[in-house]
Design a protein around this motif. Structure first.
Motif, PDB file in Angstrom:
ATOM      1  N   ARG A   1       0.601  -0.262   0.992  1.00 37.47           N
ATOM      2  CA  ARG A   1       0.186  -1.686   1.007  1.00 37.47           C
ATOM      3  C   ARG A   1       0.875  -2.362   2.168  1.00 37.47           C
ATOM      4  O   ARG A   1       1.793  -1.804   2.759  1.00 37.47           O
ATOM      5  CB  ARG A   1       0.566  -2.355  -0.321  1.00 37.47           C
ATOM      6  N   THR A   2       0.462  -3.566   2.487  1.00 41.07           N
ATOM      7  CA  THR A   2       1.204  -4.325   3.498  1.00 41.07           C
ATOM      8  C   THR A   2       1.718  -5.603   2.859  1.00 41.07           C
ATOM      9  O   THR A   2       1.147  -6.112   1.888  1.00 41.07           O
ATOM     10  CB  THR A   2       0.309  -4.706   4.699  1.00 41.07           C
ATOM     11  N   ILE A   3       2.802  -6.101   3.415  1.00 47.60           N
ATOM     12  CA  ILE A   3       3.357  -7.382   2.976  1.00 47.60           C
ATOM     13  C   ILE A   3       3.761  -8.160   4.221  1.00 47.60           C
ATOM     14  O   ILE A   3       4.372  -7.602   5.135  1.00 47.60           O
ATOM     15  CB  ILE A   3       4.551  -7.184   2.004  1.00 47.60           C
ATOM     16  N   GLU A   4       3.403  -9.404   4.293  1.00 49.33           N
ATOM     17  CA  GLU A   4       3.745 -10.232   5.453  1.00 49.33           C
ATOM     18  C   GLU A   4       3.631 -11.698   5.052  1.00 49.33           C
ATOM     19  O   GLU A   4       3.207 -12.007   3.925  1.00 49.33           O
ATOM     20  CB  GLU A   4       2.804  -9.928   6.629  1.00 49.33           C
ATOM     21  N   THR A   5       4.031 -12.573   5.937  1.00 54.10           N
ATOM     22  CA  THR A   5       3.854 -13.995   5.648  1.00 54.10           C
ATOM     23  C   THR A   5       3.003 -14.619   6.740  1.00 54.10           C
ATOM     24  O   THR A   5       2.906 -14.101   7.854  1.00 54.10           O
ATOM     25  CB  THR A   5       5.208 -14.745   5.603  1.00 54.10           C
TER      26      THR A   5
END
Ligand code: GCB
Length: 620
Positions: free
Chosen positions: A315-319
């Motif tokens: 998965r990816t996580i970012e803001t």
């Protein structure tokens, strides 16, 4: 938290379809042994990843122990315990210790909750056991210790293998030269003494559980073996697996293969001079990991005689501005804080049942997220979070006012961050690395923690960095403007309106001023209640009072536009030596939504309702 509480605390703390493998030539230094080299003790240079996925010789079970408050066994000559000598019956030799005649204690397990007389014991403690082993030609052996709180020294057959400082992270001591065919002795000295220049420092609001609190095992690996890897989805396209595999002791050009059998993905490549292969694997069509779809894939890494199999989500996580994006989509984190406290029996959580109970409650609450406070938890926790689809905030115990002015304290915190990240970078659940909790706002602290944030960004550019900040202001206006926020991706803030400050209704008129266009997480709020104690909504310690705090907090927090997550303090009551109100606390922090004996309090249902109705925090 109130200004008053801050003042008291600070004061107290003062006393890779097409599969492409690329040779990596540049990024090696980033993941090299920098933090270990900078550490004050002599951490073993090897740190094995995914040890729980290898076939090992478990050394869990009964160990002999000697309580040693005066460090007597560290003496040389006949008083030195590491030699683990037993004097035969009838001998005239003077020997003033005997492990064989000493009682036993369980590993893993803190000593405090295994023997009544050791509940408050902090100090030196010896562990000893024997094990049968057959060394394998052309292999290496490592003693793997899941966690030893706080400082430890490890001997096999009288040979000192390693020393380690830090109570919540794994370390590995090479025993290849020390082990022999047949019976072997292992002696471990663990010292739980709190030290001012430690991480954490002298005062914490949790029990200082000492000892070998997590699994201990002997790991046998081929001469050259996979000791580290990082495989993650690329943020830009979410259709590539990037990262690296490192093979310890590998000659340049050693072949490495990666397989994800369920996804029918395969790649191979060869190591560079530093033992590393960079990964860039086209991986379209993977089912992305999320709380609704915690899909894990079997990942098989092979190099020479070594095979390491893992289970991983992608998965990816970012803001983006004030949004947290999971797989590119805004997400709201409905969570709760958890201490590594064992339900029903107290002590450190250290087995499958403990973590299943805790995370089972999290699911029942309707949450999708947990803050693992205030230190890295047992690996079982993040493994299960991966399987259950629970997002994780993971933290190091840079808690309250550690000695920020000291470079060696910085090195200790950096070492713990390195060990934490190395162990859990294969977990899709972990999205946030927290570098600190409630630290005083001053330039020395800000420099220290900005360096920590930079370090974490370097070690793991794929996740978000956060910290639980203090807030300032009065009962009308609260400011979230701690300059440390500049170094963070996500701002965590703790506040105890209605408990340490005012009454539950105080929350109704508070205006929040936020200096950052970043996602906010209320990393703590709450209040104490003794399970089963009932009273009016304004009776302290009653379940009703605690529930009332939650009602007013939920309304107040929903007025903060950048709010993207909450983790109230805390899932379950936990032992703390600073909570001594007779009849109510009795040595426990009672801010749990559930008692240490598993009784759900009224506030549990208030929060559950809010989560089930999606009534707390909103993504735009
Ligand atoms: C806090 C701390 C947490 C305490 C909690 C409390 O702000 O971060 O470790 O246990 O407050 O109960 O006061």
């Amino acid at each position: 938290m109130s200004g008053k509480k801050i003042a008291i605390r600070v004061k107290a703390a003062l006393a890779a379809g097409s599969f492409v493998f690329l040779l990596c030539t540049m990024t090696v230094a980033l993941h090299a042994q920098t933090p270990a080299a900078a550490a004050p003790t002599t951490p073993a240079p090897t740190l094995l990843v995914a040890v729980d996925q290898r076939t090992v010789l478990s050394l869990n079970g009964d160990w002999h122990y000697i309580v040693d408050p005066y460090d007597n066994g560290l003496g040389s000559g006949r008083s030195g315990y590491p030699m683990d000598e037993e004097v035969p019956a009838g001998s005239n030799k003077l020997q003033e210790y005997s492990f064989a005649k000493s009682p036993t204690i369980k590993v893993p397990g803190d000593w405090n909750t295994q023997k009544d007389s050791l509940l408050y014991y902090e100090g030196g403690f010896w562990y000893e056991r024997h094990f049968q082993y057959q060394p394998h030609v052309g292999h290496r052996a490592f003693l793997d210790i899941g966690a030893a709180n706080y400082r430890s020294r490890v001997w096999v057959n009288g040979q000192l293998l390693c020393t380690h400082e830090g109570g919540f992270t794994q370390f590995d001591c090479e025993a290849t030269q020390a082990v022999k065919a047949g019976e072997n002795s292992v002696v471990i000295f663990v010292d739980s003494t709190r030290i001012a220049d430690g991480v954490p420092t002298l005062k914490t609001d949790w029990w200082n559980y000492g000892g070998l609190t997590r699994d201990v095992s002997l790991v046998t690996v081929p001469q050259s073996f996979i000791d580290d890897f990082d495989l993650h989805l690329d943020r830009a396209t979410r259709s590539k697996i990037e990262g690296y595999v490192h093979v310890e002791g590998a000659q340049q050009g050693t072949r490495v293969s990666i397989d994800l059998p369920e996804a029918k993905l395969h790649a191979d490549g060869v190591t560079d001079a530093s033992g590393r292969v960079a990964v860039n694997l086209a991986a379209r069509g993977l089912s992305l990991w999320s709380p609704e779809n915690p899909r894990l894939y079997r990942v098989v890494l092979k190099s020479g005689d070594d095979t390491l199999t893992d289970e991983m989500g992608f998965r990816t996580i970012e803001t983006s501005g004030s949004e947290i994006l999971l797989n590119g989509k805004p997400i709201v984190l409905h969570g709760v804080c958890i201490h590594a406290e064992a339900p029903y029996r107290s002590g450190r959580a250290n087995n499958d049942q403990d973590v299943a109970t805790l995370l089972g409650w999290v699911k029942e609450l309707g949450a999708n997220y947990v803050r693992l406070a205030h230190y890295p938890h047992d690996q079982r926790m993040t493994r299960l979070a991966d399987k259950m689809g629970i997002l994780v905030w993971s933290e190091v115990p840079v808690y309250w006012a550690v000695e920020f002015e000291r470079e060696d304290v910085f090195a200790k915190s950096q070492q713990q961050l390195h060990e934490e990240i190395r162990r859990d970078r294969d977990k899709a659940s972990v999205i946030l690395w927290s570098i600190a909790n409630e630290t005083p706002n001053n330039p020395t602290r800000t420099t220290f923690l900005t360096r920590s944030a930079n370090f974490v960004h370097q070690e793991d550019p794929t996740r978000l960095v956060t910290a639980a900040l203090l807030v300032r202001g009065d009962s009308k206006t609260k400011y979230i403007d701690d300059p440390l926020g500049n170094a963070l991706d996500v701002i965590g803030f703790n506040e105890y309106v209605g408990w340490y400050e005012g009454t539950p209704e105080t929350a109704d008129s508070i205006e929040w001023k936020v200096a950052f266009d970043k996602p906010l997480i209320t990393s703590e709020f709450g209040g104490g209640a003794k399970a089963g104690m009932h009273g009016a909504n304004d009776t302290r310690w009653s379940e009703e009072y605690q529930a009332e705090i939650y009602r007013h907090q939920i309304t107040m927090l929903n007025k903060i536009p950048q709010l993207r997550g909450v983790t109230p303090w805390i899932l379950m009551d936990f032992r703390s030596p600073v909570r001594n109100l007779p009849g109510i606390q009795d040595g426990y922090n009672r801010k749990g939504l559930i008692s240490d004996q598993g009784q759900k309090k009224a506030a549990f249902y208030v929060l559950q309702k809010a989560y089930k109705e999606n009534g707390l925090g909103h993504a735009e």
